[in-house]
Write an enzyme that holds these catalytic residues in place. Structure first.
Site, PDB file in Angstrom:
ATOM      1  N   GLU A 307      -0.683   1.280   3.668  1.00 53.99           N
ATOM      2  CA  GLU A 307       0.496   1.883   3.776  1.00 53.99           C
ATOM      3  C   GLU A 307       1.018   2.479   5.022  1.00 53.99           C
ATOM      4  OE1 GLU A 307      -1.832   2.791   1.598  1.00 53.99           O
ATOM      5  OE2 GLU A 307      -1.860   5.017   1.057  1.00 53.99           O
ATOM      6  N   HIS A 331       3.135  -3.220  -3.757  1.00 53.40           N
ATOM      7  CA  HIS A 331       2.312  -2.010  -3.673  1.00 53.40           C
ATOM      8  C   HIS A 331       2.525  -1.035  -2.579  1.00 53.40           C
ATOM      9  CE1 HIS A 331      -1.238   0.385  -4.936  1.00 53.40           C
ATOM     10  NE2 HIS A 331      -1.458   0.654  -3.752  1.00 53.40           N
ATOM     11  N   GLU A 332       2.464  -1.674  -1.246  1.00 57.21           N
ATOM     12  CA  GLU A 332       2.498  -1.099   0.084  1.00 57.21           C
ATOM     13  C   GLU A 332       3.724  -0.485   0.154  1.00 57.21           C
ATOM     14  OE1 GLU A 332      -0.289  -0.236   0.902  1.00 57.21           O
ATOM     15  OE2 GLU A 332      -1.306  -2.160  -0.069  1.00 57.21           O
ATOM     16  N   HIS A 335       4.279   2.764  -1.940  1.00 59.71           N
ATOM     17  CA  HIS A 335       3.650   4.036  -1.231  1.00 59.71           C
ATOM     18  C   HIS A 335       4.581   4.653  -0.384  1.00 59.71           C
ATOM     19  CE1 HIS A 335      -0.370   4.291  -2.174  1.00 59.71           C
ATOM     20  NE2 HIS A 335      -0.767   3.092  -2.051  1.00 59.71           N
ATOM     21  N   GLU A 354      -2.139   6.819  -6.041  1.00 58.54           N
ATOM     22  CA  GLU A 354      -2.587   5.339  -6.400  1.00 58.54           C
ATOM     23  C   GLU A 354      -1.872   5.061  -7.750  1.00 58.54           C
ATOM     24  OE1 GLU A 354      -2.818   3.318  -4.005  1.00 58.54           O
ATOM     25  OE2 GLU A 354      -3.709   4.312  -2.557  1.00 58.54           O
ATOM     26  N   ASP A 411     -15.051   7.945   0.319  1.00 59.28           N
ATOM     27  CA  ASP A 411     -15.640   6.574   0.447  1.00 59.28           C
ATOM     28  C   ASP A 411     -16.458   6.140  -0.575  1.00 59.28           C
ATOM     29  OD1 ASP A 411     -13.774   6.162   2.680  1.00 59.28           O
ATOM     30  OD2 ASP A 411     -15.363   6.300   4.071  1.00 59.28           O
ATOM     31  N   TYR A 419      -6.346   4.071  -9.756  1.00 64.08           N
ATOM     32  CA  TYR A 419      -5.042   3.171  -9.540  1.00 64.08           C
ATOM     33  C   TYR A 419      -4.814   2.682 -11.008  1.00 64.08           C
ATOM     34  CZ  TYR A 419      -6.260   1.989  -4.804  1.00 64.08           C
ATOM     35  OH  TYR A 419      -6.610   2.330  -3.438  1.00 64.08           O
TER      36      TYR A 419
HETATM   37 ZN   LIG Z   1      -2.271   2.010  -2.680  1.00 70.80          ZN
END
Ligand SMILES: [Zn+2]
Ligand SMILES: *[C@@H]1O[C@H](CO)[C@@H](O)[C@H](O)[C@H]1NC(C)=O
Length: 651
Positions: A307, A331-332, A335, A354, A411, A419
């Site tokens: 995003e 979705h983006e 954001h 998220e 990470d 999410y």
């Molecule tokens: Zn996302």
């Protein structure tokens, strides 16, 4: 600044002292897990060294030129810094593999002292810059530096790795903590800055950034691109891409960018962007970023989408040819409010980014398609969540909504949990307060209250309670078990009763094929309407097969392949599930298809589960490892780093 600061500063000074004291080679031998905070990571953000509570970066001006031969950027960044704490004599920044040659305070025009600590794990190095004596709280530091060829946030592609095959390509992916490999900065989402950038590049190439394109100037041997981002953003939203790029206008405030070879396809796939934007605005309020462009990257891009403000990055695996995967764009777009306007203070609260975004994404789809489709998407998401919880273990701390990242790289903590568990929690809260007609105005108020800020879970909870309480004892709001939802492990404590209408056909087909005894009975008659199943319905059907407790025979899989003409399929979500099913059933001849795809795409959502599947199948394990070793150099750092762990290569 919040109340806890004083305590934090006291501890952090102590930790900082210890850090300096212990900063020798012996200390570096201690495995990262044991050393935790002692490496000097911040108590406010366990993934960053920076200490904005002492002195904070307030503005960033980049001035860099790119060298594709050396795979580096060279130049300087001006960091505007403000002293926060009385008597502070240093500003602390993050850096990773940067070659810093000089730091100047530009107003005094004096060189200043700085130290770069030994790097610690994947977090890079703490960079401490002295604040010179000055009759002001404000400083401007010019840091002259260059990046390194193995910067973890940058991916360099040679011409033969691009579609056009003529020019090199560069793109960035800084979330969660890789901005520090591009510029020295306070690489914590708790700090937000405006930024401007001047980038010089070879004449045939175009530079794009997560900002407004301001102007371009021709030089005798190249081009100069200027950008401004006037909305304060966290460092992980700085983004850059350079390549032989074309654009097509796809809306009043949108262009799509890509290499020439895929530009028409891209313009077709994302033609509905403006419609999605307007739908998002009707839910969330005005879009503040001016433009909304899309950049379709080469296949090694590690995420579905990123995003980056003004310029969403997307994977070319979305180019299904039938607009069936544009939910990633919804979705983006979402954001633009959740994540980019209101940002998690650190990545322990990633669900605030998220979970909210998935929740809004589905509201957008609900408006564009139907409420039944909205629920159907949530059901699919739930299936993915169940998969993740099964893999991580129901008692894994990584299945908590709010995670503990001390000593753990973001990470390594990344999964679908923030999410999908996050969106489930919000759906639950929405039901508890009385449904969308009550919850949506609340969301607007939440966006309006916290826009341009970075917050944590406690801030959200406090705001929610302030809005909905006091209330009667019997009120559902009183019964919310916040601790269970936020800190409990495993699946969500409550699963909404999603409307199953859209998924019925998938469930029915699954049951028909499940109960078919293919060694004794003829192939069952499949209803004609199966031919008209949407991509989402096929995906859901395949997900059911993948999650089934029994392993289906290759004979059954051949029948599935025939029904859906899977040899011709161009939808990457279908392909992922299909190949995973083939691996689950140990269909030898499909291994080659899997390896071929693994070497083509870098999207972690696809690459990681397939590598894990190959690893789990003993006779495919060796092939997987050999394949990974041969192709690792073409993968972006974050993909290679995580797959390496999935294949247990660094243990
Ligand atoms: Zn996302
Ligand atoms: C399928 O049919 C065969 C032959 O009648 C039988 O032996 C076998 O147990 C059946 N399989 C299942 C799973 O019912």
């Amino acid at each position: 600044m919040r109340k806890e600061t004083i305590l934090f500063v006291a501890t952090s000074l102590l930790v900082a002292l210890l850090g300096t004291f212990l900063n020798n080679s012996y200390f570096q031998l201690i495995p990262p897990k044991l050393s935790k905070n002692m490496a000097g990571l911040s108590p406010l953000d366990p993934s960053s060294y920076s200490r904005p509570e002492i002195a904070i970066v307030t503005n960033i001006e980049l001035n860099l030129s790119v060298s594709f031969e050396k795979k580096i950027f060279t130049g300087f960044v001006d960091l505007h810094v403000q002293k926060v704490q009385e008597g502070a004599d240093e500003v602390i920044l993050d850096s990773k593999d940067l070659n810093i040659t000089k730091i100047l305070e530009t107003e005094l025009n004096t060189e200043v002292k700085y130290t770069i600590d030994e790097p610690f794990g994947e977090f890079g190095s703490k960079l401490t810059v002295e604040l010179p004596n000055k009759n002001s709280k404000d400083y401007v530091f010019r840091i002259e530096y260059e990046t390194s060829a193995n910067a973890s946030g940058l991916q360099w592609l040679s011409p033969d790795q691009t579609s056009g095959k003529k020019h090199p390509y560069l793109f960035s992916q800084f979330q969660a903590v890789h901005a520090r490999s591009f510029l020295p900065c306070q690489d914590t989402p708790g700090v937000k800055n405006k930024y401007a950038a001047t980038i010089s590049a070879p004449p045939q190439l175009t530079v794009l950034m997560s900002a407004i394109r301001d102007r371009t100037r021709e030089l005798h041997d190249g081009k100069l691109f200027h950008f401004v981002q006037d909305v304060p953003i966290p460092s992980y939203l700085i983004a850059i891409a350079i390549g032989a790029l074309e654009s097509r206008k796809i809306g009043p405030r949108s262009h799509v960018w890509a290499e020439e070879e895929i530009i028409e396809q891209s313009a077709f796939e994302f033609a509905n962007t403006e419609h999605q934007l307007q739908t998002a605005e009707s839910i969330c309020g005005p879009y503040v970023w001016g433009i909304y462009d899309l950049l379709v990257l080469p296949p090694s891009f590690p995420f579905g989408g990123m995003e980056n403000p003004c310029l969403t990055f997307v994977t070319p695996t979305l180019l299904a040819g039938d607009r069936s995967l544009v939910n990633v764009v919804a979705h983006e777009i979402a954001h633009s409010w959740t994540g980019n306007l209101i940002t998690n203070r650190n990545f322990e609260h990633f669900w605030l980014n998220e979970g909210f975004t998935v929740f809004i994404e589905r509201k957008i789809l609900g408006r564009l398609l139907s409420p039944q489709d909205q629920d159907f998407q949530a059901m699919e998401g739930l299936a993915e969540l169940k998969d993740a919880v099964k893999r991580l273990g129901a008692d894994s701390p990584l299945t908590r909504l709010v995670v503990d990242l001390k000593g753990l790289h973001p990470d390594d903590a990344f999964s679908t949990v923030p999410y999908e568990k996050g969106q489930t929690f919000l759906r639950y809260l929405e039901e508890a307060v009385g449904g969308p007609s009550v919850f949506e105005p609340f969301l607007r108020k939440y966006f309006d209250t916290y826009k341009y800020e970075s917050i944590d879970t406690v801030d959200f909870k406090t705001f929610f309670i302030k809005e909905f309480c006091p209330c009667g004892k019997d009120n559902k709001v009183k019964q919310i078990d916040w601790d269970l939802w936020l800190y409990g492990t495993g699946l969500p404590p409550y699963i909404p009763d999603y409307d199953k209408t859209v998924g019925e056909i998938s469930i029915h087909l699954f049951e028909t094929l499940s109960s078919w005894n293919e060694t004794a009975e003829p192939t069952p008659v499949i209803a004609d309407d199966v031919k008209y199943m949407s991509a989402s319905q096929i995906i859901y059907f395949l997900q059911l097969v993948l999650d089934a407790p029994t392993v289906w025979s290759i004979l059954k899989l051949t029948e599935i392949q025939r029904i859906f003409e899977l040899e011709k399929n161009k939808n990457s979500e279908i392909k992922l599930r299909w190949l995973r099913i083939c691996m689950k059933s140990q269909w030898e001849e499909k291994i080659a298809d899997v390896l071929f795809w693994l070497n083509e795409v870098g999207r972690m959502k696809y690459v990681r589960p397939l590598y894990r599947d190959l690893y789990a199948w003993e006779s495919a394990r060796y092939k997987a490892i050999e394949n990974f070793k041969a192709n690792k150099k073409y993968m972006m750092h974050v993909s290679a780093y995580t797959v390496e762990k999935d294949l247990h290569l660094n243990e």
